[in-house]
Design a protein around this motif. Structure first.
Motif, PDB file in Angstrom:
ATOM      1  N   HIS A 431      48.421  48.502  37.377  1.00  7.48           N
ATOM      2  CA  HIS A 431      48.374  47.335  38.271  1.00  7.48           C
ATOM      3  C   HIS A 431      46.937  46.998  38.666  1.00  7.48           C
ATOM      4  O   HIS A 431      46.490  45.859  38.520  1.00  7.48           O
ATOM      5  CB  HIS A 431      49.189  47.608  39.547  1.00  7.48           C
ATOM      6  CG  HIS A 431      50.672  47.669  39.334  1.00  7.48           C
ATOM      7  ND1 HIS A 431      51.477  48.587  39.964  1.00  7.48           N
ATOM      8  CD2 HIS A 431      51.500  46.932  38.545  1.00  7.48           C
ATOM      9  CE1 HIS A 431      52.734  48.415  39.596  1.00  7.48           C
ATOM     10  NE2 HIS A 431      52.776  47.414  38.734  1.00  7.48           N
ATOM     11  N   VAL A 435      44.348  43.815  37.731  1.00  4.10           N
ATOM     12  CA  VAL A 435      43.764  42.971  38.785  1.00  4.10           C
ATOM     13  C   VAL A 435      42.246  42.907  38.657  1.00  4.10           C
ATOM     14  O   VAL A 435      41.647  41.827  38.726  1.00  4.10           O
ATOM     15  CB  VAL A 435      44.171  43.506  40.177  1.00  4.10           C
ATOM     16  CG1 VAL A 435      43.363  42.816  41.274  1.00  4.10           C
ATOM     17  CG2 VAL A 435      45.664  43.294  40.413  1.00  4.10           C
ATOM     18  N   SER A 438      41.093  40.689  35.831  1.00  2.89           N
ATOM     19  CA  SER A 438      41.162  39.267  36.181  1.00  2.89           C
ATOM     20  C   SER A 438      40.031  38.871  37.120  1.00  2.89           C
ATOM     21  O   SER A 438      39.430  37.801  36.975  1.00  2.89           O
ATOM     22  CB  SER A 438      42.517  38.956  36.831  1.00  2.89           C
ATOM     23  OG  SER A 438      43.582  39.179  35.931  1.00  2.89           O
ATOM     24  N   LEU A 439      39.715  39.723  38.074  1.00  4.99           N
ATOM     25  CA  LEU A 439      38.637  39.420  39.013  1.00  4.99           C
ATOM     26  C   LEU A 439      37.288  39.310  38.303  1.00  4.99           C
ATOM     27  O   LEU A 439      36.484  38.414  38.611  1.00  4.99           O
ATOM     28  CB  LEU A 439      38.570  40.492  40.098  1.00  4.99           C
ATOM     29  CG  LEU A 439      39.662  40.447  41.173  1.00  4.99           C
ATOM     30  CD1 LEU A 439      39.609  41.691  42.040  1.00  4.99           C
ATOM     31  CD2 LEU A 439      39.521  39.187  42.027  1.00  4.99           C
ATOM     32  N   GLU A 442      37.205  35.979  36.569  1.00  6.59           N
ATOM     33  CA  GLU A 442      37.057  34.858  37.513  1.00  6.59           C
ATOM     34  C   GLU A 442      35.633  34.758  38.038  1.00  6.59           C
ATOM     35  O   GLU A 442      35.096  33.669  38.197  1.00  6.59           O
ATOM     36  CB  GLU A 442      38.031  35.020  38.679  1.00  6.59           C
ATOM     37  CG  GLU A 442      39.479  34.722  38.329  1.00  6.59           C
ATOM     38  CD  GLU A 442      40.368  34.722  39.561  1.00  6.59           C
ATOM     39  OE1 GLU A 442      39.843  34.498  40.677  1.00  6.59           O
ATOM     40  OE2 GLU A 442      41.593  34.937  39.412  1.00  6.59           O
ATOM     41  N   ARG A 484      41.332  37.394  46.718  1.00  2.00           N
ATOM     42  CA  ARG A 484      41.908  37.261  45.378  1.00  2.00           C
ATOM     43  C   ARG A 484      42.471  38.602  44.899  1.00  2.00           C
ATOM     44  O   ARG A 484      43.482  38.632  44.195  1.00  2.00           O
ATOM     45  CB  ARG A 484      40.852  36.761  44.393  1.00  2.00           C
ATOM     46  CG  ARG A 484      40.551  35.287  44.519  1.00  2.00           C
ATOM     47  CD  ARG A 484      41.766  34.446  44.180  1.00  2.00           C
ATOM     48  NE  ARG A 484      42.093  34.512  42.759  1.00  2.00           N
ATOM     49  CZ  ARG A 484      43.332  34.421  42.275  1.00  2.00           C
ATOM     50  NH1 ARG A 484      44.367  34.278  43.090  1.00  2.00           N
ATOM     51  NH2 ARG A 484      43.547  34.467  40.967  1.00  2.00           N
ATOM     52  N   PHE A 485      41.842  39.715  45.272  1.00  2.00           N
ATOM     53  CA  PHE A 485      42.399  41.023  44.953  1.00  2.00           C
ATOM     54  C   PHE A 485      43.801  41.146  45.529  1.00  2.00           C
ATOM     55  O   PHE A 485      44.744  41.589  44.836  1.00  2.00           O
ATOM     56  CB  PHE A 485      41.499  42.135  45.509  1.00  2.00           C
ATOM     57  CG  PHE A 485      42.114  43.509  45.459  1.00  2.00           C
ATOM     58  CD1 PHE A 485      42.089  44.252  44.279  1.00  2.00           C
ATOM     59  CD2 PHE A 485      42.722  44.059  46.585  1.00  2.00           C
ATOM     60  CE1 PHE A 485      42.662  45.517  44.224  1.00  2.00           C
ATOM     61  CE2 PHE A 485      43.302  45.328  46.524  1.00  2.00           C
ATOM     62  CZ  PHE A 485      43.270  46.050  45.345  1.00  2.00           C
ATOM     63  N   GLU A 487      45.871  38.703  46.410  1.00  2.00           N
ATOM     64  CA  GLU A 487      46.780  37.746  45.764  1.00  2.00           C
ATOM     65  C   GLU A 487      47.186  38.222  44.371  1.00  2.00           C
ATOM     66  O   GLU A 487      48.361  38.144  43.988  1.00  2.00           O
ATOM     67  CB  GLU A 487      46.114  36.369  45.689  1.00  2.00           C
ATOM     68  CG  GLU A 487      45.890  35.725  47.042  1.00  2.00           C
ATOM     69  CD  GLU A 487      45.000  34.483  46.971  1.00  2.00           C
ATOM     70  OE1 GLU A 487      44.877  33.782  47.991  1.00  2.00           O
ATOM     71  OE2 GLU A 487      44.418  34.239  45.883  1.00  2.00           O
ATOM     72  N   LEU A 488      46.213  38.710  43.604  1.00  2.00           N
ATOM     73  CA  LEU A 488      46.510  39.141  42.239  1.00  2.00           C
ATOM     74  C   LEU A 488      47.358  40.408  42.222  1.00  2.00           C
ATOM     75  O   LEU A 488      48.210  40.581  41.337  1.00  2.00           O
ATOM     76  CB  LEU A 488      45.197  39.379  41.475  1.00  2.00           C
ATOM     77  CG  LEU A 488      44.402  38.114  41.136  1.00  2.00           C
ATOM     78  CD1 LEU A 488      42.996  38.478  40.654  1.00  2.00           C
ATOM     79  CD2 LEU A 488      45.131  37.302  40.064  1.00  2.00           C
ATOM     80  N   GLU A 491      50.843  39.401  42.627  1.00  2.00           N
ATOM     81  CA  GLU A 491      51.404  38.865  41.383  1.00  2.00           C
ATOM     82  C   GLU A 491      51.718  39.976  40.386  1.00  2.00           C
ATOM     83  O   GLU A 491      52.715  39.915  39.648  1.00  2.00           O
ATOM     84  CB  GLU A 491      50.413  37.884  40.745  1.00  2.00           C
ATOM     85  CG  GLU A 491      50.162  36.625  41.553  1.00  2.00           C
ATOM     86  CD  GLU A 491      49.083  35.757  40.926  1.00  2.00           C
ATOM     87  OE1 GLU A 491      48.716  36.013  39.754  1.00  2.00           O
ATOM     88  OE2 GLU A 491      48.585  34.827  41.604  1.00  2.00           O
ATOM     89  N   THR A 492      50.875  40.995  40.361  1.00  2.00           N
ATOM     90  CA  THR A 492      51.008  42.066  39.372  1.00  2.00           C
ATOM     91  C   THR A 492      52.088  43.065  39.762  1.00  2.00           C
ATOM     92  O   THR A 492      52.821  43.563  38.907  1.00  2.00           O
ATOM     93  CB  THR A 492      49.664  42.795  39.211  1.00  2.00           C
ATOM     94  OG1 THR A 492      48.648  41.834  38.902  1.00  2.00           O
ATOM     95  CG2 THR A 492      49.715  43.819  38.086  1.00  2.00           C
TER      96      THR A 492
END
Length: 559
Positions: A431, A435, A438-439, A442, A484-485, A487-488, A491-492
């Motif tokens: 997980h 994340v 993705s960070l 971004e 964002r950590f 939020e992601l 989602e994960t």
């Protein structure tokens, strides 16, 4: 004559590969045959008599009569074997004791016999056959290798048995072959000091412009090779010009004399490397070795984060081959192609069972066979093999990728217990790695390393995201990064999303001082973890491991 080792290796490798392919077409029959042979061979051992192995005739009888056991149940037996007792777990003479790394728990002792080692060797040869096939499809072939793993026996038990990590035990049994395969003398791997060993392996390998592959247990060690090559480029070139080993390397006089006899000046190669350094401003493996064709290292689990960093050294175009998914306890699967996280179950190296996730909390969990697992599902894997362990829970969680022929493919996800929960949300390494990947995309940046743990003084505790940035780097919009950590991760991990609604408090971000993860690695080495076996966790509740690191900045997230 120079190609003879590779001819031997590829011939044996393709033979083992083809045998495994045939066996994966009939996994249940192969597994049943393996189990019956194993039980018959071990029935007169102490443990074999205890479980009446001579009475077990079927897989169902085996699963009903033999309990699922952790290592702690075998520890008293392995202690006696180490003291010299025979016929305890295996009727064959024990020739070595594999010691696990201890980076994720207590060190374990695994008895090694020639029969055990030979059975695992089949899988290793098959992986070489698959690699050779993949390289030839790309117009490449096996060439000399660079390896930095130590080949040091740690010592002798009370009973006079050699012991140490699994790697050295294998290396010493086929030293004659590795002396040919490696681009550096085997002696370089017998140097104890990690920096000196890595430096020497690189120095000797730089003499050979035809180097074809880099091999390391974990991607982090490949990155260390790259870092040393870049940082000490000028020193390497000067050594090649002079033909002498650096005086400040940690070598005793005997070892230095042995290596000096193998090293000599290579002015032509030094000029080539200096021209590259002057033109490119750095040395990377693809620049130093134009023929570099592949990297072999672990895939899945903690490795995924470090694989992202291969682009920092222009390695992202090279195929990455997983070799075999293995541990000191056995080999579980073989990679059949490059750039693939899934590997085919090695149906001829052990008898395997799988505990589905729904059974993990049961005292006597029901298991599935290799033909009964489902793609996308996660399982704990059990192994019975010639080490004398039966239905042994190795503590690894795997995901089923798909099927190779009729046998499942495994993707290593995390160690059992490699889960973080503020309440009961069960966040895994997979997980947080997803994340952080993705960070980084971004933010268009690279994070040197990270780990997630829990705060100590609150209940429920906060998630603490600890990151170390590359030198001279700065994290812009750190509060937004933390949001964002959060939020992601929602989602994960849907369970985290659910618990964050009211139970789990908001996470915090801590930016650590440069060099923090070097300190953590040193702590692990001080605990006795060999650097070549080190698996640095990305999630951990071990506060002592990360205690006392300098926090340059801490960012909180408002609820």
């Amino acid at each position: 004559m120079a190609n003879l080792p590779f001819q031997i290796l590829t011939t044996l490798g393709h033979r083992a590969k083809n045998e495994l392919i045939e066996q994966t077409k009939h996994p249940l029959a192969t597994q049943e045959k393996y189990l019956k042979t194993l039980l018959q061979h071990h029935q007169k051992t102490e443990l074999g008599r205890h479980y009446h192995l001579e009475e077990i005739k079927t897989i169902d009888q085996f699963r009903s009569r033999i309990p699922i056991l952790p290592y702690s149940a075998y520890d008293p037996y392995t202690q006696r074997i180490a003291q010299g007792e025979k016929n305890v777990l295996t009727p064959d003479p024990v020739i070595y004791i594999n010691i696990t790394s201890g980076s994720t728990g207590k060190q374990k002792k695994i008895p090694v016999t020639q029969r055990f080692q030979n059975s695992l060797g089949k899988a290793n040869l098959a992986s070489m056959g698959f690699l050779d096939t993949a390289l030839r499809q790309r117009g490449k072939k096996l060439e000399k290798l660079l390896v930095t793993n130590p080949a040091l026996i740690r010592g002798y038990t009370e009973g006079g048995l050699k012991y140490g990590p699994a790697g050295p035990g294998v290396l010493h049994t086929r030293k004659w072959l590795y002396e040919w395969l490696f681009a550096h003398p085997f002696t370089t791997l017998q140097v104890a000091d990690s920096f000196t060993r890595t430096y020497l392996c690189l120095l000797f390998s730089l003499r050979n412009e035809e180097l074809g592959g880099l091999i390391a247990n974990f991607p982090m060690l490949i990155l260390r090779i790259c870092h040393y090559l870049e940082k000490y480029a000028e020193s390497f070139i000067q050594d090649l010009e002079r033909g002498t080993l650096p005086k400040d390397l940690d070598l005793d006089s005997k070892m230095r004399s042995r290596l000096n006899r193998r090293f000599s000046a290579s002015p032509k190669r030094a000029r080539e490397l200096r021209e590259i350094l002057n033109t490119e401003g750095r040395l990377t493996p693809p620049l130093a070795w134009k023929n570099l064709a592949y990297i072999t290292t672990a895939r899945g689990g903690t490795s995924d984060f470090y694989l992202q960093h291969f682009s920092d050294y222009d390695l992202d175009h090279l195929p990455v081959f997983g070799g075999a998914f293995a541990s000191a306890e056995g080999t579980f699967s073989v990679y059949t192609d490059v750039n693939n996280d899934a590997s085919a179950l090695a149906v001829n190296t052990g008898f395997f069972e799988f505990i589905p996730e729904s059974e993990w909390d049961q005292e006597n969990p029901q298991t599935l066979l290799a033909t009964e697992v489902k793609p996308g599902e996660r399982y704990r894997i059990l192994v019975s093999n010639y080490s004398g362990f039966y239905r042994y829970d190795i503590g690894d969680v795997v995901e089923i990728g798909d099927f190779f022929e009729q046998s499942p493919t495994l993707i290593f996800r995390h160690r059992r217990g490699g889960i973080l929960s503020s309440t009961s949300e069960k966040t895994t390494e997979a997980h947080v790695i997803a994340v952080l990947r993705s960070l980084q995309e971004e933010w268009g940046m690279t994070i040197h390393d990270f780990f997630v743990t829990l705060s100590e003084k609150e209940f429920p505790p906060h998630y603490l995201l600890n990151i170390e940035l590359p030198p001279e780097s700065k994290l812009e919009e750190s509060s937004h990064f933390l949001r964002r950590f959060d939020e992601l991760l929602k989602e994960t991990n849907p369970h985290y999303a659910l618990k964050r609604e009211g139970e789990v408090p908001p996470p915090r971000l801590r930016i650590l001082a440069p060099g923090s993860f070097d300190i953590v690695r040193e702590r692990l080495i001080d605990r006795g973890v060999p650097d070549s076996q080190m698996k640095l966790p990305h999630i951990s509740e071990d506060r002592q491991l990360f205690k006392g690191l300098t926090v340059q900045q801490e960012i909180t997230l408002e609820t």
